[in-house]
Design a protein around this motif. Structure first.
Motif, PDB file in Angstrom:
ATOM      1  N   VAL A   1      47.427  26.285  44.278  1.00 40.68           N
ATOM      2  CA  VAL A   1      47.654  27.330  43.165  1.00 40.68           C
ATOM      3  C   VAL A   1      46.591  28.466  43.612  1.00 40.68           C
ATOM      4  O   VAL A   1      47.213  29.663  43.290  1.00 40.68           O
ATOM      5  N   TYR A   2      45.633  28.415  44.285  1.00 40.72           N
ATOM      6  CA  TYR A   2      44.732  29.376  44.368  1.00 40.72           C
ATOM      7  C   TYR A   2      45.339  30.472  45.261  1.00 40.72           C
ATOM      8  O   TYR A   2      45.493  31.612  45.312  1.00 40.72           O
ATOM      9  N   LEU A   3      46.190  29.829  46.661  1.00 37.69           N
ATOM     10  CA  LEU A   3      46.789  30.446  47.492  1.00 37.69           C
ATOM     11  C   LEU A   3      47.929  31.270  47.026  1.00 37.69           C
ATOM     12  O   LEU A   3      48.183  32.407  47.188  1.00 37.69           O
ATOM     13  N   ARG A   4      48.673  30.699  46.016  1.00 36.35           N
ATOM     14  CA  ARG A   4      49.653  31.435  45.363  1.00 36.35           C
ATOM     15  C   ARG A   4      49.372  32.641  44.392  1.00 36.35           C
ATOM     16  O   ARG A   4      49.768  33.586  44.473  1.00 36.35           O
ATOM     17  N   ALA A   5      47.990  32.241  43.754  1.00 34.46           N
ATOM     18  CA  ALA A   5      47.743  33.393  43.067  1.00 34.46           C
ATOM     19  C   ALA A   5      46.998  34.539  43.899  1.00 34.46           C
ATOM     20  O   ALA A   5      47.097  35.831  43.383  1.00 34.46           O
ATOM     21  N   ILE A   6      46.443  34.215  45.138  1.00 33.77           N
ATOM     22  CA  ILE A   6      46.157  35.405  46.009  1.00 33.77           C
ATOM     23  C   ILE A   6      47.502  36.343  46.463  1.00 33.77           C
ATOM     24  O   ILE A   6      47.454  37.299  46.441  1.00 33.77           O
ATOM     25  N   ALA A   7      48.422  35.258  46.682  1.00 29.91           N
ATOM     26  CA  ALA A   7      49.922  35.987  47.152  1.00 29.91           C
ATOM     27  C   ALA A   7      50.340  37.082  46.013  1.00 29.91           C
ATOM     28  O   ALA A   7      50.600  38.032  46.249  1.00 29.91           O
ATOM     29  N   ARG A   8      50.134  36.627  44.854  1.00 28.00           N
ATOM     30  CA  ARG A   8      50.582  37.199  43.446  1.00 28.00           C
ATOM     31  C   ARG A   8      49.601  38.554  43.557  1.00 28.00           C
ATOM     32  O   ARG A   8      50.005  39.788  42.818  1.00 28.00           O
ATOM     33  N   ALA A   9      48.542  38.385  43.428  1.00 31.47           N
ATOM     34  CA  ALA A   9      47.618  39.468  43.596  1.00 31.47           C
ATOM     35  C   ALA A   9      47.723  40.556  44.575  1.00 31.47           C
ATOM     36  O   ALA A   9      47.612  41.755  44.146  1.00 31.47           O
TER      37      ALA A   9
ATOM     38  N   ASP B   1      52.182  32.640  50.753  1.00 24.46           N
ATOM     39  CA  ASP B   1      53.036  31.642  50.114  1.00 24.46           C
ATOM     40  C   ASP B   1      53.284  30.527  50.794  1.00 24.46           C
ATOM     41  O   ASP B   1      53.490  29.372  50.380  1.00 24.46           O
ATOM     42  N   TYR B   2      53.475  31.044  52.073  1.00 25.17           N
ATOM     43  CA  TYR B   2      54.086  29.614  53.172  1.00 25.17           C
ATOM     44  C   TYR B   2      52.762  28.807  53.027  1.00 25.17           C
ATOM     45  O   TYR B   2      53.088  27.583  52.890  1.00 25.17           O
ATOM     46  N   TYR B   3      51.492  29.109  53.275  1.00 22.90           N
ATOM     47  CA  TYR B   3      50.566  28.217  53.443  1.00 22.90           C
ATOM     48  C   TYR B   3      49.999  27.695  51.986  1.00 22.90           C
ATOM     49  O   TYR B   3      49.610  26.418  52.026  1.00 22.90           O
ATOM     50  N   ALA B   4      50.394  28.192  51.029  1.00 17.98           N
ATOM     51  CA  ALA B   4      50.397  27.544  49.608  1.00 17.98           C
ATOM     52  C   ALA B   4      51.259  26.201  49.622  1.00 17.98           C
ATOM     53  O   ALA B   4      50.824  25.083  48.940  1.00 17.98           O
ATOM     54  N   GLY B   5      52.678  26.548  50.194  1.00 21.25           N
ATOM     55  CA  GLY B   5      53.538  25.563  50.250  1.00 21.25           C
ATOM     56  C   GLY B   5      53.080  24.347  51.112  1.00 21.25           C
ATOM     57  O   GLY B   5      53.019  23.365  50.637  1.00 21.25           O
ATOM     58  N   LEU B   6      52.235  24.585  52.072  1.00 18.66           N
ATOM     59  CA  LEU B   6      51.972  23.677  52.970  1.00 18.66           C
ATOM     60  C   LEU B   6      50.682  22.834  52.342  1.00 18.66           C
ATOM     61  O   LEU B   6      50.631  21.561  52.647  1.00 18.66           O
TER      62      LEU B   6
ATOM     63  N   GLN C   1      39.228  44.458  50.471  1.00 22.02           N
ATOM     64  CA  GLN C   1      39.988  44.354  49.417  1.00 22.02           C
ATOM     65  C   GLN C   1      40.025  42.516  48.990  1.00 22.02           C
ATOM     66  O   GLN C   1      40.337  42.314  47.876  1.00 22.02           O
ATOM     67  N   LEU C   2      40.260  41.767  50.052  1.00 26.04           N
ATOM     68  CA  LEU C   2      40.264  40.572  49.967  1.00 26.04           C
ATOM     69  C   LEU C   2      39.191  39.781  48.929  1.00 26.04           C
ATOM     70  O   LEU C   2      39.419  38.904  48.322  1.00 26.04           O
ATOM     71  N   GLY C   3      37.981  40.444  49.076  1.00 23.84           N
ATOM     72  CA  GLY C   3      36.892  39.861  48.283  1.00 23.84           C
ATOM     73  C   GLY C   3      37.251  40.256  46.580  1.00 23.84           C
ATOM     74  O   GLY C   3      37.145  39.490  45.957  1.00 23.84           O
ATOM     75  N   THR C   4      37.811  41.496  46.500  1.00 24.74           N
ATOM     76  CA  THR C   4      37.986  41.670  45.132  1.00 24.74           C
ATOM     77  C   THR C   4      39.081  40.606  44.687  1.00 24.74           C
ATOM     78  O   THR C   4      39.235  40.319  43.457  1.00 24.74           O
ATOM     79  N   ILE C   5      40.252  40.507  45.567  1.00 27.09           N
ATOM     80  CA  ILE C   5      41.220  39.603  45.241  1.00 27.09           C
ATOM     81  C   ILE C   5      40.710  38.178  44.882  1.00 27.09           C
ATOM     82  O   ILE C   5      40.987  37.489  43.850  1.00 27.09           O
TER      83      ILE C   5
ATOM     84  N   GLY D   1      39.530  34.077  40.549  1.00 26.33           N
ATOM     85  CA  GLY D   1      38.715  32.946  40.250  1.00 26.33           C
ATOM     86  C   GLY D   1      38.166  32.145  41.511  1.00 26.33           C
ATOM     87  O   GLY D   1      37.956  30.919  41.241  1.00 26.33           O
ATOM     88  N   LEU D   2      38.670  32.500  42.589  1.00 26.44           N
ATOM     89  CA  LEU D   2      38.384  31.521  43.824  1.00 26.44           C
ATOM     90  C   LEU D   2      36.684  31.139  43.613  1.00 26.44           C
ATOM     91  O   LEU D   2      35.940  32.063  43.526  1.00 26.44           O
ATOM     92  N   PRO D   3      36.240  29.944  43.869  1.00 26.37           N
ATOM     93  CA  PRO D   3      35.269  29.484  43.689  1.00 26.37           C
ATOM     94  C   PRO D   3      34.109  30.247  44.511  1.00 26.37           C
ATOM     95  O   PRO D   3      34.509  30.497  45.894  1.00 26.37           O
ATOM     96  N   ALA D   4      33.039  30.731  44.298  1.00 25.67           N
ATOM     97  CA  ALA D   4      31.807  31.471  45.027  1.00 25.67           C
ATOM     98  C   ALA D   4      31.871  30.484  46.194  1.00 25.67           C
ATOM     99  O   ALA D   4      31.742  29.626  46.512  1.00 25.67           O
ATOM    100  N   GLY D   5      31.664  31.577  47.536  1.00 31.88           N
ATOM    101  CA  GLY D   5      31.466  30.989  48.845  1.00 31.88           C
ATOM    102  C   GLY D   5      32.424  30.500  49.732  1.00 31.88           C
ATOM    103  O   GLY D   5      32.287  30.103  50.923  1.00 31.88           O
ATOM    104  N   VAL D   6      33.712  30.481  49.138  1.00 35.41           N
ATOM    105  CA  VAL D   6      34.840  29.794  49.800  1.00 35.41           C
ATOM    106  C   VAL D   6      35.301  30.926  50.838  1.00 35.41           C
ATOM    107  O   VAL D   6      35.372  30.903  52.036  1.00 35.41           O
ATOM    108  N   ILE D   7      35.440  32.303  50.510  1.00 38.63           N
ATOM    109  CA  ILE D   7      35.533  33.359  51.355  1.00 38.63           C
ATOM    110  C   ILE D   7      34.404  34.095  51.339  1.00 38.63           C
ATOM    111  O   ILE D   7      33.850  34.746  50.297  1.00 38.63           O
ATOM    112  N   ASN D   8      33.801  34.719  52.344  1.00 45.61           N
ATOM    113  CA  ASN D   8      32.775  35.576  52.555  1.00 45.61           C
ATOM    114  C   ASN D   8      33.090  36.402  53.642  1.00 45.61           C
ATOM    115  O   ASN D   8      33.748  36.096  54.701  1.00 45.61           O
TER     116      ASN D   8
END
Ligand code: NDP
Length: 485
Positions: A66-74, A109-114, A186-190, A195-202
């Motif tokens: 769900v998060y990966l698809r949301a990132i793709a859409r963002a 999107d592809y990795y959201a599927g996997l 910009q990946l940080g703002t995305i 709403g990706l949990p804090a600390g997952v991407i730094n």
């Protein structure tokens, strides 16, 4: 935002107080000052990723999907802005930057599927020949990973690493190249916007010697995935060896393009030019060694010369521009150094060979073709990473294959022939990770990316790209125990 690092879901000031000047290579103007971190910032980022790992690694694949698809859409919603930012920092024509952003979206999107398919694969029974036991397998995230990327395809190389790492359940620290940090930040703002949990991407910008090396030796980093030069790849490999960390390396290439005597010469001209002048030749997969059947060489070289001289160079945003500048002054100097070396070796120039005329500023080099290049020339053997094509001829299929495979690298190769069976036969004999028959650099999220020989270790993309961030765990127990419960 550029004066901060992205750590633990927030934009924070770096501890070391250094900045990086980010340049537009078409104008040589400073377009941003970006905060650079150091070892203390890497410590903070790894600590945040380690804390986040506890929760993120326990989420289901479906939840991560769900998060990966949301990132793709963002990314999709901001595609034009991101492409423009990438072009202004990297120098690539806007249409190329747009393709990069589309590729990044497809990867997310592809990795959201996997990720979504992962839950059904957990605890899968493994048939055993040995009687009396049952074993099942699990795919678990490798841990906190350090991702180090170069400047030639920003946002794409990053997507190839970040999306599968998150899909697997890893948390991460990303180090963009100091040359092209703008779009990566910009990946940080995305991440925040979805709403990706804090600390997952730094994200910690900074130099390779400060931030990159601090990541490779950090005891809480389980694995490093590195894309870049062989020179730095070797340093990274030595660094991680001390702690026996996992390592993926996507390194250089010197890929051949084989043009057989039955090739369609118009098509061949387009594919040859695209294979070396796209992104101003700054592609690990550039088909920079051209092998021509000697019966078609004179005609094809004439076409290549005419088409190369007609290429429109210019600023990324100018209408009709086909090739931009080199991305940095350092890369401009490296490529000009190779051209000078070619001249000093007495190589024959078909076209190009100088700084492009008509540009008062910017790192523009004329698209360049050397012909009859000896196989012991540095230009034939070493990765130039710029708009410089080296050509040789061959007289038989066997000779073409031998010349193609005579390289330290093995990332990619192209074959142009109207004989499908022959092209397949040649493809099966080439030592490279991806072979394109009658097509130009087609890379899809479903197919693997990586090389034979010194082009690297491991594969990105496809299911292989996900496995790179997973540990396999087997749980084995006596059947009798299961039957008694
Ligand atoms: P570099 O090897 O110079 O840098 C790659 C990354 O490594 C950068 O982020 C750099 O940081 C960082 N780095 C530098 N020194 C260290 C260190 N000691 N420890 C850890 N990290 C460090 O490559 P380029 O950026 O010049 O990229 C071009 C190269 O990348 C080419 O050789 C190309 O073939 C290869 N490449 C391979 C691809 C593949 O898929 N096989 C795809 C794309 C490129 P910084 O620059 O910020 O100092």
């Amino acid at each position: 935002m550029y004066d901060k690092l992205f750590i633990n879901g927030d934009w924070v000031a770096p501890r070391c107080g250094k900045t990086l000047a980010v340049i537009n290579p078409a104008t040589e103007e400073v377009i941003a000052e970006v905060a650079a971190g150091g070892a203390a910032d890497v410590d903070r980022a790894v600590a945040a990723a380690k804390q986040a790992f506890t929760g993120w690694s326990k989420t289901s694949g479906a939840q991560r999907g769900v998060y990966l698809r949301a990132i793709a859409r963002a990314i999709e919603a901001r595609a034009q802005e991101l492409a423009a930012l990438s072009s202004s920092n990297n120098g690539k024509p806007l249409f190329e930057a747009q393709i990069d952003i589309e590729d990044a979206i497809a990867t997310w999107d592809y990795y959201a599927g996997l990720a979504e398919q992962l839950d059904a694969r957990q605890n899968a029974e493994v048939p055993l020949a040995m009687p009396g036991y049952r074993s099942s397998s699990r795919l678990e995230p490798a841990g906190v990973v350090g991702l180090i990327v170069p400047w030639n395809f920003p946002f794409v190389t990053t997507a190839w690493k970040v999306a599968p790492a998150l899909a697997a359940g890893c948390t991460l620290v990303l180090k963009p190249s100091e040359v092209t940090p703008l779009v990566e930040l910009q990946l940080g703002t995305i991440a925040q916007s979805v709403g990706l949990p804090a600390g997952v991407i730094n994200i910690v910008c900074g130099s390779g010697s400060d931030v990159g090396s601090a990541l490779t030796v950090h005891p809480d980093i389980a694995k490093i995935s590195f894309t870049g030069s062989n020179r730095v790849g070797e340093i990274v490999m030595q660094s991680v060896a001390k702690q026996v960390k996992g390592l993926s390396l996507e390194l250089g290439g010197k890929s051949p393009m084989l043009v057989m005597d039955d090739a369609d010469l118009d098509q061949a001209t387009d594919w040859i030019l695209g294979g070396i002048f796209y992104n101003a030749g700054q592609m690990c997969s550039a088909t920079s060694r051209l092998l021509l059947h000697d019966s078609i060489a004179p005609k094809l070289l004439q076409r290549l010369k005419t088409a190369t001289q007609a290429l429109k160079l210019g600023d990324a945003f100018e209408e009709g521009v086909q090739m931009g500048p080199l991305t940095s002054k350092a890369q401009f100097d490296t490529v000009m150094g190779y051209i000078e070396r070619g001249r000093a070796e007495g190589l024959t120039l078909l076209t190009g060979g100088t700084r492009a005329e008509g540009f008062e500023r910017g790192y523009f080099i004329e698209p360049t073709i050397f012909v009859d290049v000896p196989t012991d020339s540095a230009l034939w053997r070493e990765e130039i990473f710029g708009p410089v094509l080296c050509v040789r001829t061959f007289s038989s299929e066997a000779e073409a294959i031998e010349l193609a495979n005579d390289s330290d690298f093995g990332l990619a190769a192209g074959i142009i022939s109207q004989d499908s069976a022959r092209a397949q036969r040649i493809a099966e004999q080439l030592q490279a990770g991806h072979i394109w028959i009658n097509s130009l650099q087609v890379v899809c999220p479903e197919t693997s990316w990586g090389g034979f020989k010194r082009s690297g270790i491991g594969r990105e993309l496809g299911p292989w790209g996900l496995s790179a961030y997973q540990e396999v765990k087997h749980i084995t127990r006596p059947l009798s125990e299961l039957e008694s419960n």
